[in-house]
Design a protein around this motif. Sequence first.
Motif, PDB file in Angstrom:
ATOM      1  N   ASP A  84      26.440 -41.024  42.897  1.00  0.00           N
ATOM      2  CA  ASP A  84      26.826 -40.662  41.536  1.00  0.00           C
ATOM      3  C   ASP A  84      26.256 -41.593  40.478  1.00  0.00           C
ATOM      4  N   TRP A  85      25.402 -42.574  40.884  1.00  0.00           N
ATOM      5  CA  TRP A  85      24.797 -43.445  39.880  1.00  0.00           C
ATOM      6  C   TRP A  85      23.433 -42.954  39.432  1.00  0.00           C
ATOM      7  N   ASN A  89      24.738 -46.412  36.049  1.00  0.00           N
ATOM      8  CA  ASN A  89      25.583 -47.587  35.885  1.00  0.00           C
ATOM      9  C   ASN A  89      24.745 -48.646  35.168  1.00  0.00           C
ATOM     10  N   TYR A  90      25.053 -48.928  33.920  1.00  0.00           N
ATOM     11  CA  TYR A  90      24.241 -49.805  33.091  1.00  0.00           C
ATOM     12  C   TYR A  90      24.832 -51.219  33.084  1.00  0.00           C
ATOM     13  N   ASP A  91      23.951 -52.189  33.350  1.00  0.00           N
ATOM     14  CA  ASP A  91      24.400 -53.577  33.436  1.00  0.00           C
ATOM     15  C   ASP A  91      24.709 -54.180  32.073  1.00  0.00           C
ATOM     16  N   ILE A  92      24.002 -53.722  31.042  1.00  0.00           N
ATOM     17  CA  ILE A  92      24.163 -54.299  29.714  1.00  0.00           C
ATOM     18  C   ILE A  92      24.282 -53.176  28.692  1.00  0.00           C
ATOM     19  N   GLY A 114      28.466 -56.213  27.530  1.00  0.00           N
ATOM     20  CA  GLY A 114      28.600 -56.240  28.979  1.00  0.00           C
ATOM     21  C   GLY A 114      28.252 -54.928  29.653  1.00  0.00           C
ATOM     22  N   ARG A 115      28.750 -54.773  30.853  1.00  0.00           N
ATOM     23  CA  ARG A 115      28.456 -53.605  31.685  1.00  0.00           C
ATOM     24  C   ARG A 115      29.183 -52.373  31.166  1.00  0.00           C
ATOM     25  N   VAL A 116      28.515 -51.223  31.256  1.00  0.00           N
ATOM     26  CA  VAL A 116      29.173 -49.962  30.972  1.00  0.00           C
ATOM     27  C   VAL A 116      28.825 -48.994  32.100  1.00  0.00           C
ATOM     28  N   ASP A 117      29.850 -48.529  32.779  1.00  0.00           N
ATOM     29  CA  ASP A 117      29.680 -47.648  33.935  1.00  0.00           C
ATOM     30  C   ASP A 117      29.721 -46.208  33.466  1.00  0.00           C
ATOM     31  N   LEU A 118      28.542 -45.634  33.285  1.00  0.00           N
ATOM     32  CA  LEU A 118      28.464 -44.271  32.786  1.00  0.00           C
ATOM     33  C   LEU A 118      28.285 -43.262  33.916  1.00  0.00           C
ATOM     34  N   ARG A 119      28.913 -43.579  35.033  1.00  0.00           N
ATOM     35  CA  ARG A 119      29.115 -42.530  36.029  1.00  0.00           C
ATOM     36  C   ARG A 119      30.254 -41.616  35.575  1.00  0.00           C
ATOM     37  N   GLU A 120      31.081 -42.165  34.677  1.00  0.00           N
ATOM     38  CA  GLU A 120      32.150 -41.405  34.049  1.00  0.00           C
ATOM     39  C   GLU A 120      32.095 -41.660  32.549  1.00  0.00           C
ATOM     40  N   ASN A 121      32.703 -40.774  31.772  1.00  0.00           N
ATOM     41  CA  ASN A 121      32.779 -40.986  30.333  1.00  0.00           C
ATOM     42  C   ASN A 121      33.541 -42.273  30.038  1.00  0.00           C
ATOM     43  N   GLN A 122      33.131 -42.959  28.972  1.00  0.00           N
ATOM     44  CA  GLN A 122      33.755 -44.234  28.615  1.00  0.00           C
ATOM     45  C   GLN A 122      34.089 -44.250  27.132  1.00  0.00           C
ATOM     46  N   SER A 123      35.092 -45.047  26.794  1.00  0.00           N
ATOM     47  CA  SER A 123      35.463 -45.273  25.411  1.00  0.00           C
ATOM     48  C   SER A 123      35.355 -46.760  25.132  1.00  0.00           C
TER      49      SER A 123
END
Length: 672
Positions: free
Chosen positions: A61-62, A147-150, A169-178
């Motif tokens: 899923d990445w 999955n973005y490290d920065i 920092g890290r943002v895991d965009l395997r799922e929507n994020q706020s």
Amino acid sequence: MVNRTSSAMVLVVSAAAVFVACPPASTAVPDPAYEITIAGTTRDAGRPVMVVPDAGPAEPDWVAGEPCPPESFGRLVFDDGGVEDTPDGAIVFGLCAAVRTVSGQALLDGRPASGFKLQFKGASANGEYEKLLPPTGQYDVKVLRSNYDIFYYQPAGVFATHEGLIDFGRVDLRENQSRKLEGRTHTLAGSALFGGLPFTPTRLPNDTGLEVYGASRLGYAAAQRVSTQSQAGSYELKLLEGQFAVYLNAPPAALYGTELRRFMAYPTQLVFDHDQALDIDIPTATLEGEITIDNMPLPDRRQGTDFSLNYTIPGEREATVLTHHEGGYRTITGMVPKAEYGITLSLVGTPDKTYPAEIYAVPLVGALDLRRDGRLTANLGTEFIEGSISIDGVPVRPRPNYNWNMFMYGFAGTANSQSFLEYRVPLESASFQLRAFAGNYYTVLQLSDEFAEDLVDGWFVVDRFKQVQGPTRMPIDIKTGYYSGKVLIDGKPPPAGQASGTFFFANRAPEYRNSFFRRRLVTAEDGQFRIRLPVGDYDVFFIIDRDLYPEYAAGWRLTATQLLIRQSEMINDNIEYNTVLVTGPIRVGGQVVQKLIGGEEVGVRMERYDGRMYEWGFSGGGPNYRMRVPPGDYKVDFVINRGGVEGTAWGAAPFGPKLHAGSPDAPPLASQ
């Protein structure tokens, strides 16, 4: 129409999954799950059978690839050889990319930001997006799934010329994020004095430019750039808060002919968490002296300044101070910050029959103490280099309005080490008489078809270690042969008289190593071509022209290896540039790609099994694509071009499924 039976395997190849209807008895699991295997050909029409085991583990899923809707294909391939609306020999491969949303509010100094720039960086994925924001500062951005490290945020409104990214920092965009994004600014102001004199206000560029660098910390910007125009010896600007070293950039017009490049303006880390003053008051020394070449003033070839002295502080790799001077005068005067320096000379001029048109980093003095006023006198003596240029013993003919180029690179550890001389010589005669500073040089001549018909363009190594310690000769006789043949692209000759691509020739022979040439391919009606190139042992690459062949992925296709060119001989080598048609649906976030930018909105970047990269682009407006690639296995990245998908970051991310486009060709040996 194909008659479907219970034993038939219906295959639709999709981005991150394989949809199959098959006998329940099979329990094989793909390894890896998403690879597609080309297993053979059909019984009747020579179309490929694409066979996969039962559906196994889901695609990781990445990656960006996701299943295309079955109804989007419109072409189905069956394991019994039946085909519905599939072009002969085509591979059906769904290019459907998933996106995820990052949303929230963007703030600056506690108030909604007027706009922003976002950057996303991962191990093999990247994205960027910028836009103006509504009065509330709310944002909603789609990004290729990964999955973005920065995750970087640059708010608009810090200062008119400000650039700087806050690390979130890290943002895991395997799922929507706020994410709530916030930055804080403070004012930095003070005097702007050079040798006690105010900076001269300038624009384009501004006279006072700051670069600041600090350690990467969450919520802070590690690097920022900003510039402003000073007024009456004072400046004022804004930066994002942080802890950083401060460097100054200033153009020569601001400092009386002296230029500063990343010059340290503050000796320690500045803790910038409130409005504060930072005076820029640089004490200077005056350098006077006399700089000549062969006891003559440096030439006055251009309007304005002609040459610069470059000052490097011991222990640093690059000059941070430059003084600019006009040619035609023996004497020089300059103001420089007080320090000890090594000094070199650089000159940018115009074509000349004798002297270099461009000089870079020729040493004048290894160390000069300018913590007080000083003097420098240097006469750079030169030596004659006499020679001529011929092709297979025939002197090149004069060409009006053409200048030939030669480059001489100084060897480290020798006289004039790290220096660079470029000659641009009017081709008024085959013979030349040049002047060069004493030293040892790696010497390269730039070839072109101005020297001889059908000759390649590129870099011909004249001498790997040319010693210039006195008057010397350098006859350049380029021995050549011919490379000819016929090119067929998928069985057809290219359109006559049009550039269908570019050949690149890398010389493998030890004595000519690093010689590298190219030639645009323009053929006759039957695909015949002829190219003249220096003798050697070549690997030959071909990059197809996507303006002429928009369906084709372009990359460094190896068309011949060990191509041995001997003097006055003709090597014939027919080239068959064969490809495989790949087609299927293309989607971003489940939607058909719209035509927005008048070019290619999206595309793919593919790495072939041999490490060669290929790129292809898709102009939006339709639900399906057609792409042609050389046979082989490819790792695929999905690419969104700037502005290509509305509300979506432009960038690239690993797609997931490997593209198996038939059996790869063996590296071809040229006909000898």
